[in-house]
Design a protein around this motif. Structure first.
Motif, PDB file in Angstrom:
ATOM      1  N   GLU A   1       0.752  25.339  -0.284  1.00 56.47           N
ATOM      2  CA  GLU A   1       1.785  24.424   0.174  1.00 56.47           C
ATOM      3  C   GLU A   1       1.339  22.978  -0.079  1.00 56.47           C
ATOM      4  N   ILE A   2       2.268  22.150  -0.535  1.00 54.38           N
ATOM      5  CA  ILE A   2       1.985  20.735  -0.798  1.00 54.38           C
ATOM      6  C   ILE A   2       2.962  19.898   0.015  1.00 54.38           C
ATOM      7  N   ILE A   3       2.446  19.051   0.900  1.00 45.32           N
ATOM      8  CA  ILE A   3       3.302  18.171   1.701  1.00 45.32           C
ATOM      9  C   ILE A   3       3.041  16.735   1.272  1.00 45.32           C
ATOM     10  N   ILE A   4       4.111  16.045   0.863  1.00 46.13           N
ATOM     11  CA  ILE A   4       3.992  14.655   0.438  1.00 46.13           C
ATOM     12  C   ILE A   4       4.795  13.773   1.392  1.00 46.13           C
ATOM     13  N   THR A   5       4.122  12.864   2.081  1.00 44.70           N
ATOM     14  CA  THR A   5       4.810  11.908   2.946  1.00 44.70           C
ATOM     15  C   THR A   5       4.782  10.552   2.263  1.00 44.70           C
ATOM     16  N   HIS A   6       5.899   9.838   2.345  1.00 42.86           N
ATOM     17  CA  HIS A   6       5.996   8.534   1.690  1.00 42.86           C
ATOM     18  C   HIS A   6       6.722   7.588   2.631  1.00 42.86           C
ATOM     19  N   THR A   7       6.024   6.578   3.109  1.00 44.41           N
ATOM     20  CA  THR A   7       6.599   5.607   4.036  1.00 44.41           C
ATOM     21  C   THR A   7       6.780   4.263   3.350  1.00 44.41           C
ATOM     22  N   CYS A   8       8.010   3.757   3.375  1.00 41.65           N
ATOM     23  CA  CYS A   8       8.340   2.465   2.784  1.00 41.65           C
ATOM     24  C   CYS A   8       9.197   1.669   3.754  1.00 41.65           C
ATOM     25  N   ARG A   9       9.371   0.404   3.472  1.00 39.26           N
ATOM     26  CA  ARG A   9      10.196  -0.429   4.335  1.00 39.26           C
ATOM     27  C   ARG A   9      11.684  -0.150   4.134  1.00 39.26           C
ATOM     28  N   GLU A  10      12.093  -0.018   2.862  1.00 35.68           N
ATOM     29  CA  GLU A  10      13.508   0.141   2.547  1.00 35.68           C
ATOM     30  C   GLU A  10      13.767   1.417   1.754  1.00 35.68           C
ATOM     31  N   VAL A  11      14.999   1.907   1.831  1.00 36.78           N
ATOM     32  CA  VAL A  11      15.382   3.162   1.186  1.00 36.78           C
ATOM     33  C   VAL A  11      15.166   3.104  -0.325  1.00 36.78           C
ATOM     34  N   GLY A  12      15.521   1.983  -0.959  1.00 38.92           N
ATOM     35  CA  GLY A  12      15.381   1.872  -2.413  1.00 38.92           C
ATOM     36  C   GLY A  12      13.959   2.047  -2.898  1.00 38.92           C
ATOM     37  N   GLU A  13      12.996   1.748  -2.029  1.00 35.70           N
ATOM     38  CA  GLU A  13      11.589   1.855  -2.401  1.00 35.70           C
ATOM     39  C   GLU A  13      11.112   3.305  -2.452  1.00 35.70           C
ATOM     40  N   LEU A  14      11.957   4.222  -1.981  1.00 41.54           N
ATOM     41  CA  LEU A  14      11.635   5.653  -2.032  1.00 41.54           C
ATOM     42  C   LEU A  14      12.134   6.303  -3.324  1.00 41.54           C
ATOM     43  N   THR A  15      12.950   5.581  -4.098  1.00 40.78           N
ATOM     44  CA  THR A  15      13.643   6.173  -5.243  1.00 40.78           C
ATOM     45  C   THR A  15      12.696   6.739  -6.294  1.00 40.78           C
ATOM     46  N   TYR A  16      11.660   5.996  -6.646  1.00 40.32           N
ATOM     47  CA  TYR A  16      10.717   6.458  -7.674  1.00 40.32           C
ATOM     48  C   TYR A  16      10.167   7.838  -7.316  1.00 40.32           C
ATOM     49  N   GLY A  17       9.666   7.978  -6.092  1.00 34.75           N
ATOM     50  CA  GLY A  17       9.086   9.251  -5.671  1.00 34.75           C
ATOM     51  C   GLY A  17      10.114  10.353  -5.562  1.00 34.75           C
ATOM     52  N   ALA A  18      11.279  10.045  -4.988  1.00 38.95           N
ATOM     53  CA  ALA A  18      12.327  11.050  -4.803  1.00 38.95           C
ATOM     54  C   ALA A  18      12.811  11.592  -6.146  1.00 38.95           C
ATOM     55  N   GLU A  19      13.004  10.702  -7.114  1.00 34.36           N
ATOM     56  CA  GLU A  19      13.477  11.140  -8.432  1.00 34.36           C
ATOM     57  C   GLU A  19      12.416  11.956  -9.157  1.00 34.36           C
ATOM     58  N   LEU A  20      11.153  11.576  -8.997  1.00 36.35           N
ATOM     59  CA  LEU A  20      10.086  12.331  -9.651  1.00 36.35           C
ATOM     60  C   LEU A  20      10.024  13.758  -9.107  1.00 36.35           C
ATOM     61  N   ILE A  21      10.091  13.892  -7.787  1.00 30.46           N
ATOM     62  CA  ILE A  21      10.036  15.227  -7.176  1.00 30.46           C
ATOM     63  C   ILE A  21      11.235  16.065  -7.595  1.00 30.46           C
ATOM     64  N   GLU A  22      12.414  15.456  -7.639  1.00 28.48           N
ATOM     65  CA  GLU A  22      13.616  16.169  -8.060  1.00 28.48           C
ATOM     66  C   GLU A  22      13.501  16.626  -9.519  1.00 28.48           C
TER      67      GLU A  22
END
Length: 282
Positions: A159-180
């Motif tokens: 199992e792999i758990i990746i947590t990513h904390t940012c200030r704003e939603v747009g700053e999560l886009t790079y990681g979210a798109e890569l995982i998708e």
């Protein structure tokens, strides 16, 4: 937010103007603060997924000497060890000595890349376990972008758990798109096994802008909310391994929490339960 992409155009090979020069092949601007870029990979460069290299540009000309010195910073390699190109993920600091210049690069430009990869966020620094946690803030996601595309990650952990904390939603886009994108990556699905990405649990949070999950990951862990959301027990040395890459306060707080859980910090020379990247800060 749709990233702005600049793709490389076919040009005649040119003589490098910089020491250890590599050519920029693609640039994506994700937000007004974040961008990623790809460069050519030196033919002789070998690295382990999760490592970093020194990259940069030439500084301004010294008025007294008339000479220039390279401006270099440590950057995690966001691409996996098998990739033919090298990817990096960067913040934009308007008055930063390097990023004030680096954010303006475009396809066809050159950057300096010192071909000496090092780092602690590698599988060799951890002892075997059942589950691996990747904890990132901001651009600290970069080494995990590499490790999430590394077959060894899925060979070693259930199992792999990746947590990513940012200030704003747009700053999560790079990681979210890569995982998708892993779901549709034909090469990785063939090499690792169909549906390998189902081993991943992605836990993004924001601290300023409203999102489905608000809060600092450390607070969410202390309250138990994160573990409930993920459907897993708190970390323990028998089954859990972890890697941390973020700002200094985040790194220190998580390290203290891990030690309370009974986990020991590891290194390349002495593998253990968790590792922290100390070379640079988000």
């Amino acid at each position: 937010m749709t990233p702005v992409t600049e793709a490389a155009v076919q040009t005649q090979p040119k003589v490098p103007a910089l020491p250890d020069a590599q050519t920029v092949t693609e640039v994506k601007h994700w937000t007004d603060r974040l961008f990623s870029f790809k460069v050519t990979r030196p033919a002789s460069l070998r690295f382990r997924s999760g490592e970093f290299v020194m990259i940069g540009l030439m500084g301004d000309v010294n008025e007294k000497t008339g000479k220039q010195k390279p401006l270099l910073r440590a950057y995690s390699i966001a691409s996996p060890s098998w990739d033919e190109e090298m990817e990096f993920y960067s913040i934009k600091v308007q008055d930063g000595p390097l990023t004030s210049k680096l954010q303006h690069i475009k396809a066809g430009d050159e950057i300096i890349l010192r071909p000496k990869p090092v780092g602690t966020l590698v599988h060799d620094a951890l002892i075997p376990g059942k589950r691996i946690w990747f904890f990132a803030t901001g651009t600290g996601f970069a080494p995990f972008a590499s490790l999430l595309r590394e077959p060894e990650t899925y060979e070693k952990f259930d199992e792999i758990i990746i947590t990513h904390t940012c200030r704003e939603v747009g700053e999560l886009t790079y990681g979210a798109e890569l995982i998708e994108s892993l779901k549709h990556d034909e090469l990785l699905n063939e090499v690792i096994g169909e549906g390998f990405w189902k081993k991943i649990k992605y836990y993004p949070t924001t601290t300023r802008e409203e999102s489905p999950k608000m809060g600092r990951i450390t607070d969410l862990m202390k309250s138990g909310e994160a573990f409930t959301d993920l459907g897993v027990a708190p970390l323990n040395p028998e089954s859990d391994r972890a890697m941390i890459c973020g700002n200094l306060a985040f790194n220190l707080e998580l390290k203290e929490m891990f030690e309370e859980y009974g986990l020991e910090e590891g290194a390349n020379s002495k593998p253990a339960h968790f590792v922290v990247e100390k070379a640079f800060l988000d």
